[in-house]
Design an enzyme around this catalytic site. Sequence first.
Site, PDB file in Angstrom:
ATOM      1  N   ASN A   1      37.496  16.660 -14.988  1.00 40.97           N
ATOM      2  CA  ASN A   1      36.523  15.991 -14.121  1.00 40.97           C
ATOM      3  C   ASN A   1      37.132  15.831 -12.724  1.00 40.97           C
ATOM      4  O   ASN A   1      38.155  15.164 -12.561  1.00 40.97           O
ATOM      5  CB  ASN A   1      36.163  14.624 -14.725  1.00 40.97           C
ATOM      6  CG  ASN A   1      35.165  13.881 -13.875  1.00 40.97           C
ATOM      7  OD1 ASN A   1      35.277  13.863 -12.653  1.00 40.97           O
ATOM      8  ND2 ASN A   1      34.191  13.250 -14.502  1.00 40.97           N
TER       9      ASN A   1
ATOM     10  N   GLY B   1      39.687  13.062 -16.259  1.00 41.56           N
ATOM     11  CA  GLY B   1      39.495  13.126 -14.819  1.00 41.56           C
ATOM     12  C   GLY B   1      40.580  12.442 -14.020  1.00 41.56           C
ATOM     13  O   GLY B   1      41.484  13.081 -13.470  1.00 41.56           O
TER      14      GLY B   1
ATOM     15  N   GLU C   1      27.821  15.520 -15.631  1.00 43.67           N
ATOM     16  CA  GLU C   1      27.623  14.151 -16.140  1.00 43.67           C
ATOM     17  C   GLU C   1      26.527  13.524 -15.320  1.00 43.67           C
ATOM     18  O   GLU C   1      26.513  13.665 -14.086  1.00 43.67           O
ATOM     19  CB  GLU C   1      28.893  13.349 -15.877  1.00 43.67           C
ATOM     20  CG  GLU C   1      29.740  13.123 -17.073  1.00 43.67           C
ATOM     21  CD  GLU C   1      30.925  12.271 -16.668  1.00 43.67           C
ATOM     22  OE1 GLU C   1      30.750  11.231 -16.029  1.00 43.67           O
ATOM     23  OE2 GLU C   1      32.035  12.695 -16.982  1.00 43.67           O
TER      24      GLU C   1
ATOM     25  N   ARG D   1      26.247  11.059  -9.181  1.00 43.16           N
ATOM     26  CA  ARG D   1      25.735   9.684  -9.303  1.00 43.16           C
ATOM     27  C   ARG D   1      24.540   9.479  -8.387  1.00 43.16           C
ATOM     28  O   ARG D   1      24.430  10.121  -7.345  1.00 43.16           O
ATOM     29  CB  ARG D   1      26.840   8.673  -8.960  1.00 43.16           C
ATOM     30  CG  ARG D   1      28.017   8.703  -9.914  1.00 43.16           C
ATOM     31  CD  ARG D   1      28.999   7.590  -9.590  1.00 43.16           C
ATOM     32  NE  ARG D   1      28.485   6.317 -10.005  1.00 43.16           N
ATOM     33  CZ  ARG D   1      28.875   5.654 -11.097  1.00 43.16           C
ATOM     34  NH1 ARG D   1      29.829   6.149 -11.870  1.00 43.16           N
ATOM     35  NH2 ARG D   1      28.347   4.498 -11.402  1.00 43.16           N
TER      36      ARG D   1
ATOM     37  N   HIS E   1      37.059  12.681  -8.388  1.00 48.09           N
ATOM     38  CA  HIS E   1      37.864  11.900  -7.454  1.00 48.09           C
ATOM     39  C   HIS E   1      38.470  12.724  -6.317  1.00 48.09           C
ATOM     40  O   HIS E   1      38.995  12.165  -5.361  1.00 48.09           O
ATOM     41  CB  HIS E   1      38.894  11.063  -8.206  1.00 48.09           C
ATOM     42  CG  HIS E   1      38.182  10.040  -9.053  1.00 48.09           C
ATOM     43  ND1 HIS E   1      37.272   9.150  -8.505  1.00 48.09           N
ATOM     44  CD2 HIS E   1      38.177   9.814 -10.382  1.00 48.09           C
ATOM     45  CE1 HIS E   1      36.755   8.417  -9.464  1.00 48.09           C
ATOM     46  NE2 HIS E   1      37.285   8.797 -10.617  1.00 48.09           N
TER      47      HIS E   1
ATOM     48  N   HIS F   1      30.204  14.364 -11.941  1.00 49.03           N
ATOM     49  CA  HIS F   1      29.172  13.352 -12.174  1.00 49.03           C
ATOM     50  C   HIS F   1      28.401  13.178 -10.874  1.00 49.03           C
ATOM     51  O   HIS F   1      28.947  12.683  -9.887  1.00 49.03           O
ATOM     52  CB  HIS F   1      29.860  12.040 -12.594  1.00 49.03           C
ATOM     53  CG  HIS F   1      28.912  10.947 -12.961  1.00 49.03           C
ATOM     54  ND1 HIS F   1      29.342   9.767 -13.526  1.00 49.03           N
ATOM     55  CD2 HIS F   1      27.561  10.832 -12.846  1.00 49.03           C
ATOM     56  CE1 HIS F   1      28.294   8.977 -13.755  1.00 49.03           C
ATOM     57  NE2 HIS F   1      27.214   9.599 -13.339  1.00 49.03           N
TER      58      HIS F   1
ATOM     59  N   ARG G   1      28.235   8.550  -4.480  1.00 53.26           N
ATOM     60  CA  ARG G   1      29.475   7.992  -3.909  1.00 53.26           C
ATOM     61  C   ARG G   1      30.597   9.020  -3.844  1.00 53.26           C
ATOM     62  O   ARG G   1      31.498   8.908  -3.048  1.00 53.26           O
ATOM     63  CB  ARG G   1      29.927   6.768  -4.694  1.00 53.26           C
ATOM     64  CG  ARG G   1      30.429   7.068  -6.084  1.00 53.26           C
ATOM     65  CD  ARG G   1      31.092   5.866  -6.698  1.00 53.26           C
ATOM     66  NE  ARG G   1      30.131   4.861  -7.078  1.00 53.26           N
ATOM     67  CZ  ARG G   1      30.350   4.000  -8.082  1.00 53.26           C
ATOM     68  NH1 ARG G   1      31.497   4.012  -8.734  1.00 53.26           N
ATOM     69  NH2 ARG G   1      29.440   3.124  -8.415  1.00 53.26           N
ATOM     70  N   HIS G   2      30.556  10.045  -4.699  1.00 50.13           N
ATOM     71  CA  HIS G   2      31.586  11.092  -4.579  1.00 50.13           C
ATOM     72  C   HIS G   2      30.971  12.496  -4.558  1.00 50.13           C
ATOM     73  O   HIS G   2      30.910  13.127  -3.532  1.00 50.13           O
ATOM     74  CB  HIS G   2      32.717  10.929  -5.612  1.00 50.13           C
ATOM     75  CG  HIS G   2      32.317  10.493  -6.989  1.00 50.13           C
ATOM     76  ND1 HIS G   2      31.354  11.131  -7.719  1.00 50.13           N
ATOM     77  CD2 HIS G   2      32.783   9.483  -7.776  1.00 50.13           C
ATOM     78  CE1 HIS G   2      31.242  10.546  -8.902  1.00 50.13           C
ATOM     79  NE2 HIS G   2      32.078   9.516  -8.975  1.00 50.13           N
TER      80      HIS G   2
ATOM     81  N   GLU H   1      29.862  12.817 -27.009  1.00 46.92           N
ATOM     82  CA  GLU H   1      31.212  12.621 -26.478  1.00 46.92           C
ATOM     83  C   GLU H   1      31.602  11.194 -26.842  1.00 46.92           C
ATOM     84  O   GLU H   1      30.961  10.239 -26.386  1.00 46.92           O
ATOM     85  CB  GLU H   1      31.248  12.826 -24.963  1.00 46.92           C
ATOM     86  CG  GLU H   1      32.659  12.610 -24.403  1.00 46.92           C
ATOM     87  CD  GLU H   1      32.773  12.855 -22.904  1.00 46.92           C
ATOM     88  OE1 GLU H   1      32.017  13.675 -22.348  1.00 46.92           O
ATOM     89  OE2 GLU H   1      33.635  12.196 -22.284  1.00 46.92           O
TER      90      GLU H   1
ATOM     91  N   HIS I   1      37.544   9.659 -21.660  1.00 47.09           N
ATOM     92  CA  HIS I   1      37.577   8.451 -20.835  1.00 47.09           C
ATOM     93  C   HIS I   1      38.917   7.731 -20.980  1.00 47.09           C
ATOM     94  O   HIS I   1      39.321   7.359 -22.068  1.00 47.09           O
ATOM     95  CB  HIS I   1      36.441   7.462 -21.153  1.00 47.09           C
ATOM     96  CG  HIS I   1      36.025   6.711 -19.920  1.00 47.09           C
ATOM     97  ND1 HIS I   1      36.756   5.678 -19.408  1.00 47.09           N
ATOM     98  CD2 HIS I   1      34.979   6.891 -19.083  1.00 47.09           C
ATOM     99  CE1 HIS I   1      36.160   5.248 -18.299  1.00 47.09           C
ATOM    100  NE2 HIS I   1      35.094   5.969 -18.075  1.00 47.09           N
ATOM    101  N   GLY I   2      39.588   7.596 -19.831  1.00 50.12           N
ATOM    102  CA  GLY I   2      40.842   6.849 -19.782  1.00 50.12           C
ATOM    103  C   GLY I   2      42.051   7.595 -20.350  1.00 50.12           C
ATOM    104  O   GLY I   2      43.117   7.005 -20.528  1.00 50.12           O
TER     105      GLY I   2
ATOM    106  N   THR J   1      32.197   4.831 -15.404  1.00 46.35           N
ATOM    107  CA  THR J   1      31.277   4.607 -16.522  1.00 46.35           C
ATOM    108  C   THR J   1      31.893   3.569 -17.456  1.00 46.35           C
ATOM    109  O   THR J   1      33.014   3.752 -17.931  1.00 46.35           O
ATOM    110  CB  THR J   1      31.048   5.929 -17.289  1.00 46.35           C
ATOM    111  OG1 THR J   1      30.832   6.969 -16.346  1.00 46.35           O
ATOM    112  CG2 THR J   1      29.862   5.808 -18.219  1.00 46.35           C
TER     113      THR J   1
ATOM    114  N   ARG K   1      36.209   9.678   4.146  1.00 45.25           N
ATOM    115  CA  ARG K   1      36.044   9.981   5.570  1.00 45.25           C
ATOM    116  C   ARG K   1      34.750  10.727   5.863  1.00 45.25           C
ATOM    117  O   ARG K   1      34.532  11.183   6.974  1.00 45.25           O
ATOM    118  CB  ARG K   1      37.228  10.832   6.055  1.00 45.25           C
ATOM    119  CG  ARG K   1      38.522  10.068   6.175  1.00 45.25           C
ATOM    120  CD  ARG K   1      38.420   9.077   7.331  1.00 45.25           C
ATOM    121  NE  ARG K   1      39.581   8.220   7.391  1.00 45.25           N
ATOM    122  CZ  ARG K   1      40.665   8.482   8.122  1.00 45.25           C
ATOM    123  NH1 ARG K   1      40.742   9.567   8.836  1.00 45.25           N
ATOM    124  NH2 ARG K   1      41.670   7.638   8.118  1.00 45.25           N
TER     125      ARG K   1
HETATM  126  N1  PXP Z   1      33.842  11.363 -19.916  1.00 42.71           N
HETATM  127  C1  PXP Z   1      32.845  10.658 -19.325  1.00 42.71           C
HETATM  128  C2  PXP Z   1      31.506  10.653 -19.966  1.00 42.71           C
HETATM  129  C3  PXP Z   1      33.067   9.968 -18.107  1.00 42.71           C
HETATM  130  O1  PXP Z   1      32.075   9.251 -17.546  1.00 42.71           O
HETATM  131  C4  PXP Z   1      34.345  10.063 -17.501  1.00 42.71           C
HETATM  132  C5  PXP Z   1      34.570   9.403 -16.179  1.00 42.71           C
HETATM  133  O2  PXP Z   1      33.853  10.036 -15.181  1.00 42.71           O
HETATM  134  C6  PXP Z   1      35.331  10.820 -18.154  1.00 42.71           C
HETATM  135  C7  PXP Z   1      35.065  11.434 -19.364  1.00 42.71           C
HETATM  136  C8  PXP Z   1      36.697  10.965 -17.566  1.00 42.71           C
HETATM  137  O3  PXP Z   1      37.291   9.713 -17.561  1.00 42.71           O
HETATM  138  P1  PXP Z   1      38.663   9.497 -16.790  1.00 42.71           P
HETATM  139  O4  PXP Z   1      38.400   9.722 -15.344  1.00 42.71           O
HETATM  140  O5  PXP Z   1      39.035   8.096 -17.124  1.00 42.71           O
HETATM  141  O6  PXP Z   1      39.623  10.512 -17.351  1.00 42.71           O
END
Ligand code: PXP
Length: 244
Positions: free
Chosen positions: A6, A212, A69, A44, A9, A42, A48-49, A150, A190-191, A100, A17
């Site tokens: 992902n 991500g 996403e 959004r 970021h 993603h 925002r990104h 997921e 996630h995380g 999320t 900027r």
């Molecule tokens: N999966 C989903 C559905 C998410 O929303 C995110 C965050 O955008 C991720 C995975 C990746 O999470 P992380 O950035 O914490 O690795």
Amino acid sequence: MKLGVNIDHVATVRQARKTFEPDPVTAAAFATLGGADIITVHLREDRRHIQDRDVQLLKETVFTKLNLEMSIAPEIIDIALKIKPEQVTLVPEKRHEVTTEGGLDVVSQKKTLLETVKRFTDSGITVSLFIDPEEGQIAAAKGVRAQCVELHTGNYANAREDDTRYRMIEKLQSGLKVAGKSGLRVNAGHGITYHNVGLLVESLDIEELHIGHSIVSRSVFVGMQQAVSEMKELIFRHSLVKRC
Ligand code: PXP
């Protein structure tokens, strides 16, 4: 196990900027060189990104698999149906959240999701639902005819004690089992970081792992290609441990 990277970021830094660099499209190319199997962004509602232009260019340039996403806001659904990524992952979205926060509540939105999933599958787009590893949510995901789920790994990633960490792994394992039995393909994310990926890979046989923030963070110091290839290497090594 496939790695979805992902790159949101990278766009976060650009939007700080509101300029043209760093370009997430370039990041996607380097992530792919590093071995990313899937590129995820993603889009959004508050932009925002990731911007609309990013998704369009990624659709034209990503030759592996593009996973978008997204929330189920009508405007975003229309964009996704126009751009046609290979896969969409439906997530809940709150304007003030940093990322999320929880899984999608499929149970309480069955009717809307049944219609939404149908619109995507009729267009040839695979639908994955980002959910907590709860039996009710998994059954509802099957009920609305999603092809994949997921599983949200946030509680595992945030666990500070071994006891909690292993309890969260067991929860994910039973989610995986229930989902697998009902014929759903299972992804997770996630995380996940370079530090906690090992136990997860050794404990769960999932199709796609979506990461991500940790990869983009490391890429600031070592470059995107290397950051991705280091994560791929970890996933590969821990997959071997699982087989022994
Ligand atoms: N999966 C989903 C559905 C998410 O929303 C995110 C965050 O955008 C991720 C995975 C990746 O999470 P992380 O950035 O914490 O690795």
